[in-house]
Design an enzyme around this catalytic site. Structure first.
Site, mmCIF file in Angstrom:
data_model
loop_
_atom_site.group_PDB
_atom_site.id
_atom_site.type_symbol
_atom_site.label_atom_id
_atom_site.label_comp_id
_atom_site.label_asym_id
_atom_site.label_seq_id
_atom_site.Cartn_x
_atom_site.Cartn_y
_atom_site.Cartn_z
ATOM 1 N N LEU B 65 0.834 -1.198 0.000
ATOM 2 C CA LEU B 65 0.000 0.000 0.000
ATOM 3 C C LEU B 65 0.870 1.250 0.000
ATOM 4 O O LEU B 65 0.372 2.355 -0.118
ATOM 5 C CB LEU B 65 -0.946 -0.012 1.201
ATOM 6 C CG LEU B 65 -1.775 -1.302 1.345
ATOM 7 C CD1 LEU B 65 -2.705 -1.212 2.538
ATOM 8 C CD2 LEU B 65 -2.577 -1.586 0.082
ATOM 9 N N ARG B 66 2.176 1.069 0.154
ATOM 10 C CA ARG B 66 3.194 2.120 0.043
ATOM 11 C C ARG B 66 3.191 3.131 1.177
ATOM 12 O O ARG B 66 3.882 4.131 1.092
ATOM 13 C CB ARG B 66 3.054 2.870 -1.292
ATOM 14 C CG ARG B 66 3.148 1.985 -2.538
ATOM 15 C CD ARG B 66 4.433 1.212 -2.596
ATOM 16 N NE ARG B 66 4.665 0.620 -3.927
ATOM 17 C CZ ARG B 66 5.608 -0.285 -4.164
ATOM 18 N NH1 ARG B 66 6.382 -0.716 -3.188
ATOM 19 N NH2 ARG B 66 5.777 -0.758 -5.380
ATOM 20 N N ASP B 307 -0.011 -9.564 -5.518
ATOM 21 C CA ASP B 307 1.349 -9.040 -5.429
ATOM 22 C C ASP B 307 1.382 -7.585 -5.912
ATOM 23 O O ASP B 307 2.266 -7.166 -6.654
ATOM 24 C CB ASP B 307 2.321 -9.902 -6.254
ATOM 25 C CG ASP B 307 3.778 -9.642 -5.869
ATOM 26 O OD1 ASP B 307 4.012 -9.070 -4.794
ATOM 27 O OD2 ASP B 307 4.671 -10.007 -6.658
ATOM 28 N N HIS B 311 3.324 1.882 -8.671
ATOM 29 C CA HIS B 311 4.470 2.779 -8.852
ATOM 30 C C HIS B 311 4.017 4.090 -9.485
ATOM 31 O O HIS B 311 3.029 4.117 -10.223
ATOM 32 C CB HIS B 311 5.502 2.155 -9.798
ATOM 33 C CG HIS B 311 6.324 1.070 -9.174
ATOM 34 N ND1 HIS B 311 7.163 1.290 -8.111
ATOM 35 C CD2 HIS B 311 6.450 -0.243 -9.479
ATOM 36 C CE1 HIS B 311 7.764 0.158 -7.782
ATOM 37 N NE2 HIS B 311 7.337 -0.804 -8.589
#
Lengths: 334, 426
Positions: B65-66, B307, B311
């Protein structure tokens, strides 16, 4: 979807003429023969007292080199100048990319300066494809070496050297010796030789320097130099880089030279009139003995001269200014 | 609390073996009945699902989820919104955030953000070693107390076998499942794609099959020695499937998952140097892909995950080996899984089991089922809806997908989390 072989939609224009020169793989034989024929006509230019033709007058060519190179960059520069183009040399260690600018930003900035062609060398395989995908419609990309993928002008100058010394390709046995794994030159040579119909393409190296399934590119694999050289008409030696010893690919330069170095004794196993070639720069005493590099069968320096003619041919063809390209395309539409 | 009736839908729940047209009733965030309404049930909301499929919400074993640390790529809010639009109601985050989830404080931060802004359930894996550096054990007991559902080194190597052994033993002490993505620290470390004829042709440094299997073998032996419960993440090779099947047959407590893209793509897709196909582990051969599909069908692999690795555009705007690996995949988990049914890889019940109860069992959580009494995490799917993927239309902040232009059948129309409607297709 992308798959091998469709690169020609990128490399050739709607009329089947060369637009970018990214890889030899998949190009039709007609294009390779065109390049060699055109280069033949430029060999003469280099031998005249005035070594210039006005084919690319007013065009701007950028030599964009992300890896150091002397021979390739200077021969591209000379080729562009002999075609009367303006040349800009950009060495990346001193430019904006070293400050973190992306390849795409560099390309777009240089395109904004109304440049017409990029000659690019980059450490990443596929870099010239990337640039071709993002190129403005009037801009051509010529690959001067991308990672371990391709070095198509080197392969074509090697083909010119072979053709000028041996004539036809079909009966020839060509042996490529050394670090095939890391060699973009070898990959392009293999494609070029197979497209031009060479009788047999051999690769000779210890297993650590052979990429997996290299047979699938159309080669016969030998791990013994002696067996691989038997009957060869052309022997192409590859440069061995010192880093290979550190990465556990080879025990020592000494052992490598013992097993794979080209000495007069080993060369005697090939055909008596076999040519000895090397893309340079050579490591004397590592992959080739001085007596062979400087010997009567060596055409290593001729390769350098022919490199200029081949690069003139590729640049003029990609810019649509080759003396013979249009007629040839018209003769053999595909 | 809301009482909801979902009428006339084709209820498919592999775990309770329901596969037919039924009404489904929800009250107080739980499923109260499938079939006949409970006595006196008066719904406040009715969802008409005739001609649609009703199934458990998807459980995704791995989604980056960054947040915290890489908010330029995505946030918990953006990605949970993307998740529920794809029918995913539970996501599990690996610990490789920045900072790493190796202290309870970071786990607490993720939990807090998820509660604040999230729509889906967000679970976390704690780090197996401090900083994922493979040297000192993380405070696994404290991480578990803070809610981490397992521990993992997120694909980073633990070179020292003694450290790995002790980490597994320590995790076993607290009943924690260890999530292992196996990659040898040396073999193929400088590689970018599967080592084979395509890498040879492209001149891209290769990652051999043994990069995965050598480490898998070491882990299996240490799992056997320590008795820890372990899960293998993102299998990519036929040989790995065989090794896990053998271990299971010998009674080891191991499970495995596969990323959905590995069931569709192969090394051949990399041949155009398109960085959207740059993933780790790499896309492998057609034979590997088929073995992975068979592994899913036969139940060696009991979970398919997205997965998900969103980005920013620049991360993929460079030559192949100058790009970051990963796919923005939350919104393609269901469509890619349903497509496998259309392609005949396995039946619908198997497919749904691998994205619902299968991963929920690995995580040890009660969801992924429509059994009455369980939490009402579910989705309604218009299975006839044909659509074409446009990366620009993804809700995820990451538009990095190799599936641009692919045609899919089946689209989520409603997603409910704990009986709350969190997504509706407009």
């Amino acid at each position: 979807m992308n798959f091998p072989g469709n690169w020609n939609t990128m490399q050739l224009d709607a009329q089947g003429r060369l637009r970018h020169f990214l890889t030899v793989e998949g190009l039709p034989r007609r294009i390779l023969t065109d390049i060699l024929d055109t280069a033949d006509s430029f060999v003469v230019v280099g031998e005249q007292p005035v070594k210039k033709v006005p084919l690319l007058r007013g065009k701007t060519i950028v030599n964009l080199f992300f890896e150091t190179s002397t021979r390739t960059r200077t021969t591209f520069e000379l080729a562009a100048k002999r075609l009367s183009a303006d040349v800009l040399n950009i060495n990346v260690s001193t430019s904006a990319t070293a400050k973190g600018e992306s390849l795409l930003d560099t390309q777009k900035n240089l395109e904004a300066m109304h440049t017409d062609m990029f000659v690019v060398r980059h450490q990443h395989s596929g870099a010239s494809h990337f640039m071709a995908q993002h190129a403005a419609p009037h801009v051509s990309i010529v690959n001067a070496g991308d990672g371990q993928h391709a070095h198509p002008t080197q392969a074509m100058l090697d083909m010119l050297t072979i053709r000028r010394h041996k004539g036809a390709f079909d009966s020839l046995c060509v042996a490529i010796v050394g670090d095939i794994l890391h060699s973009r030159v070898a990959r392009s040579q293999i494609h070029a030789l197979n497209t031009l119909g060479a009788g047999e393409v051999r690769v000779i190296a210890p297993r650590t320097l052979l990429p997996v399934d290299i047979e699938s590119l159309g080669t016969r694999v030998f791990t013994s130099l002696g067996q691989g050289l038997a009957g060869a008409d052309v022997v192409i030696m590859l440069r061995l880089q010192k880093e290979r010893m550190q990465s556990a690919l080879l025990p020592s330069e000494h052992e490598y030279f013992q097993r794979y170095g080209l000495t007069e004794e080993k060369l005697a196993l090939a055909r008596p009139d076999a040519l000895v070639m090397h893309p340079g720069p050579i490591n004397r005493g590592v992959e080739i003995a001085s007596s062979v590099a400087d010997g009567p069968q060596s055409v290593i320096l001729r390769q350098v001269s022919y490199g200029i003619a081949v690069r003139m041919a590729v640049m003029s063809m990609a810019m649509g200014r080759s003396p013979g390209a249009r007629e040839t395309a018209a003769k053999e539409p595909e | 609390m809301n009482r909801i009736a979902i009428r006339n839908g084709h209820v498919v729940d592999p775990s309770s073996r329901v596969d037919g047209v039924r009404d489904l009733f929800i009250a107080s965030g739980r499923i109260v009945a499938v079939g006949e309404a409970p006595d006196g049930f008066t719904p406040e909301i009715e969802i008409e699902a005739a001609g649609r499929m009703v199934c458990p919400g998807l459980v995704d074993l791995s989604a980056r989820l960054r947040e915290p640390g890489h908010e330029q790529k995505a946030t918990i809010a953006s990605e949970t919104r993307a998740a529920v639009s794809g029918g995913v109601t539970t996501v599990c985050c690996p610990p490789d955030t920045s900072p790493v989830i190796d202290t309870p404080a970071v786990a607490e931060l993720v939990r807090h953000r998820a509660k604040q802004s999230g729509r889906a359930w967000v679970l976390t894996l704690g780090a197996l070693t401090q900083g994922l550096e493979g040297e000192q054990l993380a405070e696994m007991a404290a991480l578990k107390a803070e809610g981490c559902v397992g521990v993992s080194n997120a694909g980073r190597p633990i070179r020292n076998s003694e450290v790995l052994r002790r980490a597994l033993e320590y995790a076993a002490t607290y009943g924690l499942t260890v999530y292992l993505q196996t990659r040898d620290p040396w073999l193929g470390q400088s590689g970018f794609m599967h080592e084979g004829s395509v890498s040879t042709r492209l001149g891209l440094p290769g990652i051999p099959e043994t990069s995965e299997t050598v480490e898998l073998a070491r882990c299996l032996l240490l799992i056997e020695q320590t008795g820890v419960r372990a899960h293998f993440c993102r299998l990519s090779t036929a040989r790995s499937v065989e090794m896990v099947a053998d271990a299971r047959a010998r009674g080891l407590r191991v499970t495995a998952d596969v990323a959905d893209h590995q069931l569709h793509l192969t090394e051949m897709d990399v041949a155009g140097f398109d960085p959207m196909f740059h993933v780790i582990p790499p896309l492998r051969t057609l034979r590997d892909r088929d073995a992975l599909r068979a592994g899913v069908a036969e139940g060696v692999i009991t979970a398919i995950c997205s997965d998900h690795q969103p980005h920013e555009p620049e991360a993929k705007l460079a030559p192949f080996n100058g790009t970051l690996p990963g796919i923005s995949a939350l919104e393609t988990l269901l469509p890619l899984t349903l497509r496998l049914v259309d392609e005949g890889a396995f039946d619908l019940n198997t497919a749904l089991a691998r994205v619902t109860r299968g991963p929920a069992e690995i995580l040890g959580i009660e969801t992924g089922t429509l059994t009455p009494g369980t939490r009402a995490d579910l989705c309604v799917i218009d299975s006839g809806h044909a659509w074409r993927l446009d990366p620009g239309a993804l809700l995820s902040h990451g538009r990095n997908t190799p599936f641009r232009g692919w045609e899919f059948r089946g689209r989520v129309t409603h997603t409910l989390v704990q009986g709350r409607l969190v997504y509706e297709l407009r």
